[in-house]
Design an enzyme around this catalytic site. Structure first.
Site, short mmCIF file in Angstrom:
data_model
loop_
_atom_site.label_atom_id
_atom_site.label_comp_id
_atom_site.label_asym_id
_atom_site.label_seq_id
_atom_site.Cartn_x
_atom_site.Cartn_y
_atom_site.Cartn_z
N SER A 137 5.28 51.33 -23.81
CA SER A 137 6.31 50.80 -22.92
C SER A 137 7.49 50.34 -23.77
O SER A 137 7.36 50.17 -24.99
CB SER A 137 5.76 49.61 -22.12
OG SER A 137 6.78 48.88 -21.49
N TYR B 168 0.45 41.61 -21.83
CA TYR B 168 0.98 42.97 -21.64
C TYR B 168 1.78 43.46 -22.85
O TYR B 168 1.50 44.52 -23.40
CB TYR B 168 1.84 43.03 -20.38
CG TYR B 168 2.33 44.43 -20.07
CD1 TYR B 168 1.47 45.37 -19.49
CD2 TYR B 168 3.63 44.81 -20.38
CE1 TYR B 168 1.91 46.66 -19.22
CE2 TYR B 168 4.08 46.10 -20.11
CZ TYR B 168 3.22 47.02 -19.54
OH TYR B 168 3.65 48.30 -19.28
#
Length: 311
Positions: free
Chosen positions: A168, A180
């Protein structure tokens, strides 16, 4: 003198662009003989990629977390596509799925592995969370990905295949608290070491770095609810230190990020497909307008500049 060199420079740049375009446009033959295993196919990128590769005639092995996800996917694809239930955070589940893949591919080996499964929540400022909150995400996004890869690596090496790991832009810039971003930084590190280790065996490793996309993960309402739940669980002391204004400001920041989400999921799955089918896949794929034009360039600037822009 400068005017004399400008046309030559333009010609050289045009030739370089054409060479790069030609090299990247070369696609492998006999795709119908190649098996690809994809995790996280219940929805989002994994679900769309499974359908996309199935239409290309590839042998898709789709791992879903739920029976419903698997059944729904089968209804929308050809009889070639096969599904298996997989919880990447469970070692026994991963081991069983690896045995299932081995029985199917046999001596052909596994051409492609797409580590797509991932979760975002719980997400909140780090001090509001506990160790288990971080572990929950790391077990899926990072340790689960590593477990799946290690179990399937012999099959991928046999086929001289491809590994595609979904990271990401949050693996370059830490945009929020919680596990995350940590997990996505870890995906980058694992992929880089794996790429160099497996190069002598003809295995290529690619990283996908999506920006913001409207998948089940980037659901503003669900994220806001999760943040409120975390806020209500923290001690009164922490609530007094941060205050209601900080809480609402953080929720507003997250809502703004979610609003940037694009509905063109094919921008990501096209990158995945290219990594699996191109003769010369890229090492990294940045998908989405905000990733290409803002967040990736920002990650190369001095940290103080990035911090100022993100604050």
């Amino acid at each position: 003198m400068i005017d004399m060199w400008l046309p030559l420079l333009a010609v050289v740049l045009a030739l370089l662009f054409l060479y790069r375009w030609h090299r990247q446009s070369q696609i492998l033959q006999n795709l119908s003989d190649k098996y690809v295993f994809i995790t996280g196919c219940d929805s989002g990128f994994g679900n769309l990629l499974a359908k996309q590769l199935d239409r290309r005639g590839m042998q898709v092995l789709a791992a879903c977390l739920t029976e419903k996800g698997a059944e729904d996917l089968k209804k929308e694809t050809s009889s070639r596509l096969q599904t298996v239930i997989l919880d990447v955070s469970g070692s026994q589940s991963v081991s069983s799925a690896a045995k299932w893949v081995t029985q199917i591919v046999q001596d052909k080996g596994l051409w492609g592995l797409v580590n797509n499964a991932g979760i975002l929540l719980p997400m909140a400022p780090n001090e509001w969370l506990n160790k288990e909150d971080f572990r929950k995400i790391l077990d899926v996004n990072l340790l689960g990905m590593i477990d799946v890869t290690l179990n399937l690596l012999p099959l991928i090496r046999k086929a001289h295949g491809r590994i595609v790991n979904v990271s990401s832009i949050a693996g370059r810039l830490s945009l929020c608290g919680g596990g995350y971003c940590i997990s996505k930084y870890g995906v980058q590190a694992f992929s880089d070491s794996l790429r160099r280790e497996l190069k002598p065996f003809g295995v290529k490793v690619s990283i996908i770095e999506p920006g913001f996309f409207k998948t089940d993960i980037l659901n503003s309402e669900r994220i806001q609810e999760s943040i409120k739940k975390v806020w209500n669980k923290v001690s009164k002391q922490i609530q007094d230190i941060y205050g209601e204004q900080y809480f609402h400001s953080y929720c507003g920041f997250v809502d703004k990020l979610c609003s940037l989400g694009s509905s063109k999921l094919t921008l990501v799955t096209d990158c995945m497909e290219h990594a699996l089918t191109a003769v010369h896949p890229w090492t990294r794929y940045s998908a989405g307008r905000y990733a290409k034009s803002f967040y990736i360039p920002l990650s190369y600037l001095p940290t103080c500049v990035a911090d100022y822009v993100l604050d």
